[in-house]
Design a protein around this motif. Structure first.
Motif, PDB file in Angstrom:
ATOM      1  N   SER A 132      -3.113 -51.958  22.871  1.00  0.00           N
ATOM      2  CA  SER A 132      -2.219 -50.832  22.609  1.00  0.00           C
ATOM      3  C   SER A 132      -0.983 -51.268  21.837  1.00  0.00           C
ATOM      4  O   SER A 132      -0.102 -51.937  22.371  1.00  0.00           O
ATOM      5  CB  SER A 132      -1.800 -50.178  23.936  1.00  0.00           C
ATOM      6  OG  SER A 132      -0.934 -49.102  23.681  1.00  0.00           O
TER       7      SER A 132
ATOM      8  N   ARG B 212      -6.904 -50.883  30.672  1.00  0.00           N
ATOM      9  CA  ARG B 212      -7.495 -50.009  29.654  1.00  0.00           C
ATOM     10  C   ARG B 212      -6.692 -50.012  28.350  1.00  0.00           C
ATOM     11  O   ARG B 212      -6.988 -49.232  27.456  1.00  0.00           O
ATOM     12  CB  ARG B 212      -7.557 -48.562  30.188  1.00  0.00           C
ATOM     13  CG  ARG B 212      -8.391 -48.370  31.448  1.00  0.00           C
ATOM     14  CD  ARG B 212      -9.869 -48.556  31.171  1.00  0.00           C
ATOM     15  NE  ARG B 212     -10.687 -48.257  32.334  1.00  0.00           N
ATOM     16  CZ  ARG B 212     -11.180 -47.052  32.609  1.00  0.00           C
ATOM     17  NH1 ARG B 212     -10.924 -46.040  31.797  1.00  0.00           N
ATOM     18  NH2 ARG B 212     -11.913 -46.862  33.683  1.00  0.00           N
ATOM     19  N   THR B 213      -5.675 -50.863  28.252  1.00  0.00           N
ATOM     20  CA  THR B 213      -4.758 -50.765  27.102  1.00  0.00           C
ATOM     21  C   THR B 213      -4.495 -52.132  26.461  1.00  0.00           C
ATOM     22  O   THR B 213      -3.402 -52.409  26.002  1.00  0.00           O
ATOM     23  CB  THR B 213      -3.413 -50.148  27.549  1.00  0.00           C
ATOM     24  OG1 THR B 213      -2.865 -50.956  28.609  1.00  0.00           O
ATOM     25  CG2 THR B 213      -3.577 -48.728  28.029  1.00  0.00           C
TER      26      THR B 213
ATOM     27  N   GLN C 122       0.078 -47.646  32.677  1.00  0.00           N
ATOM     28  CA  GLN C 122      -0.758 -47.193  31.573  1.00  0.00           C
ATOM     29  C   GLN C 122      -0.869 -45.671  31.682  1.00  0.00           C
ATOM     30  O   GLN C 122      -1.268 -45.154  32.723  1.00  0.00           O
ATOM     31  CB  GLN C 122      -2.141 -47.828  31.650  1.00  0.00           C
ATOM     32  CG  GLN C 122      -2.110 -49.353  31.680  1.00  0.00           C
ATOM     33  CD  GLN C 122      -3.474 -49.950  31.930  1.00  0.00           C
ATOM     34  OE1 GLN C 122      -4.175 -50.332  31.009  1.00  0.00           O
ATOM     35  NE2 GLN C 122      -3.886 -50.006  33.187  1.00  0.00           N
TER      36      GLN C 122
ATOM     37  N   ARG D  70      -2.419 -39.669  34.135  1.00  0.00           N
ATOM     38  CA  ARG D  70      -2.596 -38.528  33.232  1.00  0.00           C
ATOM     39  C   ARG D  70      -1.297 -37.758  33.057  1.00  0.00           C
ATOM     40  O   ARG D  70      -0.494 -37.662  33.985  1.00  0.00           O
ATOM     41  CB  ARG D  70      -3.659 -37.571  33.769  1.00  0.00           C
ATOM     42  CG  ARG D  70      -5.073 -38.124  33.767  1.00  0.00           C
ATOM     43  CD  ARG D  70      -6.059 -37.043  34.138  1.00  0.00           C
ATOM     44  NE  ARG D  70      -6.066 -35.972  33.159  1.00  0.00           N
ATOM     45  CZ  ARG D  70      -6.559 -34.746  33.378  1.00  0.00           C
ATOM     46  NH1 ARG D  70      -7.044 -34.432  34.571  1.00  0.00           N
ATOM     47  NH2 ARG D  70      -6.543 -33.837  32.430  1.00  0.00           N
TER      48      ARG D  70
ATOM     49  N   SER E 189      -2.375 -45.254  26.647  1.00  0.00           N
ATOM     50  CA  SER E 189      -3.835 -45.136  26.578  1.00  0.00           C
ATOM     51  C   SER E 189      -4.147 -43.837  25.845  1.00  0.00           C
ATOM     52  O   SER E 189      -3.774 -42.756  26.306  1.00  0.00           O
ATOM     53  CB  SER E 189      -4.429 -45.105  28.000  1.00  0.00           C
ATOM     54  OG  SER E 189      -5.815 -44.870  27.945  1.00  0.00           O
ATOM     55  N   TRP E 190      -4.763 -43.926  24.682  1.00  0.00           N
ATOM     56  CA  TRP E 190      -5.021 -42.735  23.876  1.00  0.00           C
ATOM     57  C   TRP E 190      -6.177 -41.932  24.464  1.00  0.00           C
ATOM     58  O   TRP E 190      -7.213 -42.490  24.823  1.00  0.00           O
ATOM     59  CB  TRP E 190      -5.359 -43.129  22.436  1.00  0.00           C
ATOM     60  CG  TRP E 190      -4.301 -43.971  21.806  1.00  0.00           C
ATOM     61  CD1 TRP E 190      -3.017 -43.609  21.505  1.00  0.00           C
ATOM     62  CD2 TRP E 190      -4.403 -45.345  21.420  1.00  0.00           C
ATOM     63  NE1 TRP E 190      -2.319 -44.661  20.955  1.00  0.00           N
ATOM     64  CE2 TRP E 190      -3.152 -45.743  20.881  1.00  0.00           C
ATOM     65  CE3 TRP E 190      -5.439 -46.289  21.468  1.00  0.00           C
ATOM     66  CZ2 TRP E 190      -2.915 -47.026  20.398  1.00  0.00           C
ATOM     67  CZ3 TRP E 190      -5.202 -47.564  20.996  1.00  0.00           C
ATOM     68  CH2 TRP E 190      -3.957 -47.920  20.471  1.00  0.00           C
ATOM     69  N   ILE E 191      -6.002 -40.626  24.553  1.00  0.00           N
ATOM     70  CA  ILE E 191      -7.061 -39.785  25.104  1.00  0.00           C
ATOM     71  C   ILE E 191      -8.291 -39.795  24.191  1.00  0.00           C
ATOM     72  O   ILE E 191      -9.423 -39.815  24.651  1.00  0.00           O
ATOM     73  CB  ILE E 191      -6.555 -38.348  25.373  1.00  0.00           C
ATOM     74  CG1 ILE E 191      -7.592 -37.563  26.152  1.00  0.00           C
ATOM     75  CG2 ILE E 191      -6.111 -37.632  24.087  1.00  0.00           C
ATOM     76  CD1 ILE E 191      -7.083 -36.268  26.743  1.00  0.00           C
TER      77      ILE E 191
ATOM     78  N   VAL F 136      -4.798 -45.974  34.910  1.00  0.00           N
ATOM     79  CA  VAL F 136      -4.334 -44.991  33.926  1.00  0.00           C
ATOM     80  C   VAL F 136      -3.877 -43.706  34.615  1.00  0.00           C
ATOM     81  O   VAL F 136      -4.569 -43.163  35.475  1.00  0.00           O
ATOM     82  CB  VAL F 136      -5.450 -44.682  32.908  1.00  0.00           C
ATOM     83  CG1 VAL F 136      -5.034 -43.538  31.978  1.00  0.00           C
ATOM     84  CG2 VAL F 136      -5.767 -45.925  32.083  1.00  0.00           C
TER      85      VAL F 136
ATOM     86  N   GLU G 135      -2.197 -42.049  29.872  1.00  0.00           N
ATOM     87  CA  GLU G 135      -3.070 -41.419  28.878  1.00  0.00           C
ATOM     88  C   GLU G 135      -2.354 -40.251  28.204  1.00  0.00           C
ATOM     89  O   GLU G 135      -1.747 -39.410  28.873  1.00  0.00           O
ATOM     90  CB  GLU G 135      -4.346 -40.914  29.560  1.00  0.00           C
ATOM     91  CG  GLU G 135      -5.361 -40.328  28.603  1.00  0.00           C
ATOM     92  CD  GLU G 135      -6.579 -39.826  29.345  1.00  0.00           C
ATOM     93  OE1 GLU G 135      -7.608 -40.533  29.339  1.00  0.00           O
ATOM     94  OE2 GLU G 135      -6.517 -38.727  29.942  1.00  0.00           O
ATOM     95  N   THR G 136      -2.429 -40.212  26.885  1.00  0.00           N
ATOM     96  CA  THR G 136      -1.756 -39.165  26.116  1.00  0.00           C
ATOM     97  C   THR G 136      -2.523 -37.849  26.143  1.00  0.00           C
ATOM     98  O   THR G 136      -3.700 -37.804  26.492  1.00  0.00           O
ATOM     99  CB  THR G 136      -1.615 -39.594  24.645  1.00  0.00           C
ATOM    100  OG1 THR G 136      -2.925 -39.738  24.080  1.00  0.00           O
ATOM    101  CG2 THR G 136      -0.849 -40.887  24.508  1.00  0.00           C
TER     102      THR G 136
ATOM    103  N   LYS H 270     -13.664 -42.127  22.531  1.00  0.00           N
ATOM    104  CA  LYS H 270     -12.727 -42.421  23.625  1.00  0.00           C
ATOM    105  C   LYS H 270     -12.067 -43.776  23.436  1.00  0.00           C
ATOM    106  O   LYS H 270     -10.902 -43.955  23.763  1.00  0.00           O
ATOM    107  CB  LYS H 270     -13.494 -42.387  24.953  1.00  0.00           C
ATOM    108  CG  LYS H 270     -12.609 -42.399  26.179  1.00  0.00           C
ATOM    109  CD  LYS H 270     -11.947 -41.074  26.407  1.00  0.00           C
ATOM    110  CE  LYS H 270     -11.118 -41.063  27.673  1.00  0.00           C
ATOM    111  NZ  LYS H 270     -10.249 -39.889  27.753  1.00  0.00           N
TER     112      LYS H 270
END
Length: 394
Positions: free
Chosen positions: A251, A247-248, A304, A22, A203-205, A20, A306-307, A219
């Motif tokens: 999604s 992690r997604t 991936q 950032r 990947s949603w924060i 992921v 993260e938002t 999370k």
């Protein structure tokens, strides 16, 4: 947009599964000759805009609130082609008619390039039959119900429009600003990729939940955490090293290059998003033979990101969650590369959650064949001639 470069990559055959990344800045300006950090990639507004012009965003919808649809539309950047594929009921209230009217009213003010189509339109089914693509048909020779089926129709429309990239955003999102961020992330991931075969997954924060004491910013979604665990176990079985790279798995918000999208097979029901990952592992992981040697040579990248915006969406109840568990874990269970001991763990997981009875297997979802061989010009001609619900507005 300013993002960090992948800090970790799991390599699996010809696939690079990036950890992921950032987002540091939602808008990093025009990058007029400014040097970038070794660990940070700054994707300028001009570069993002050029990719957005080559991108279609597909919104599968089935009876979601019109206010939410209008919000999602307002968040999609203007230069993207917006494609709405509806499976909303036509009776007793014609929800599709209301969606089309809402879109037309919205477009009077913004002039967005938009396609809308109902997936049960007999003219659409005629077009698919004529080009020999019938793996999304039900027993009545009409496109069957399902989000995956709507997504595939959206991809065909994007290919018909000559787009190089296709992204997906669910229609039940409460925050237009989050939608805008998703598309910027899609474009930034594509800009960072080193191959024409690319997938970018959100990947949603946080996924906030409403509780008695207010908002709780969790999370992980309840299904996502478990799906990710078993996708990682599948990768770990072959590499011999435990990993947490994926992690997604569930999604709904993700994007692909058309070159990759047209090679994949898809899974019906609630398994569509995790099955995309499973299919990539099967097709390009070097375990099974493949006919797509160009993709093997150039490599597949799965990013991936993260938002910054949290993901607010509609809650659909416990039955919906159980169906998601069954579909998501079932597509891993039935994979050609799933080892027996991982199948046993999936069975135990589903029985422990009272989703699966003793002695039963997870449901096997229908597979939807790749659309690479579809004659897209013939498809477009018949669709324009016969699909009553098909509207192109700008």
């Amino acid at each position: 947009m300013k993002l960090d470069l992948p800090r970790y990559t799991e390599r699996f055959g010809a696939i690079s599964l990036h950890g992921v990344q950032r987002v540091y800045e939602l808008d990093s300006g025009f990058n007029e000759g400014r040097p970038a950090s070794e660990a940070i990639r700054s994707v300028g507004n001009v570069e993002i805009s050029e990719i957005e012009r080559k991108m279609a965003i597909v919104i599968p919808i089935k009876g979601e609130r019109l206010k939410l649809l209008e919000g999602v539309l307002s968040g999609i950047p203007h230069d993207c082609l917006t494609i709405i594929v509806s499976n909303s009921p036509r009776q007793p209230v014609d929800r599709f008619k209301l969606e089309k009217e809402a879109l037309e009213q919205f477009n009077r003010f913004v002039g967005k390039n938009t396609l809308i189509l109902h997936q049960k339109d007999p003219g659409l089914s005629d077009a698919l039959k004529e080009v020999g693509y019938n793996s999304i048909f039900g027993p009545d020779d009409i496109v069957r119900n399902g989000k995956a089926e709507g997504m595939v129709i959206g991809m065909l429309l994007a290919k018909m429009a000559g787009k190089d990239y296709v992204g997906f955003i669910d229609a039940d999102n409460y925050v237009p600003g989050a939608v805008n961020e998703y598309v910027k992330i899609f474009a930034s991931g594509i800009a960072m990729s080193n191959t024409p075969y690319t997938m970018v997954r959100i990947s949603w924060i946080y996924k906030p939940k409403v509780s008695e004491s207010g908002l709780y910013f969790s999370k992980w979604g309840r299904v996502s955490e478990i799906t990710n665990q078993y996708l990682n176990s599948l990768v770990s079985y072959y590499t011999g090293f435990e990993t947490e790279v994926m992690r997604t798995g569930n999604s709904g918000e993700h994007c692909m290059s058309m070159k990759l999208a047209e090679l994949l097979t898809y899974s019906s029901g609630f398994s569509v998003e995790p099955y995309e990952v499973v299919d990539i592992l099967e097709e390009f992981g070097g375990i099974l033979p493949t006919e797509n040697q160009d993709a093997m040579d150039k490599g597949i990248e799965v990013m991936q990101v993260e938002t910054r915006n949290p993901h607010f969406h509609e809650e659909k109840g416990e039955d919906h969650l159980k169906e998601m568990f069954n579909g998501s874990l079932g597509c891993i269970y039935h994979s050609k590369i799933c080892p027996p001991r991982l199948r046993d763990k999936i069975n135990e997981e589903l029985r422990g959650r009272e989703i699966l009875q003793e002695g039963r297997e997870p449901d096997m979802q229908r597979n939807i064949q790749s659309f690479k061989s579809v004659d897209i010009h013939q498809f477009a001609k018949i669709l324009h001639d016969r699909a009553i619900s098909f509207v192109h507005s700008n």
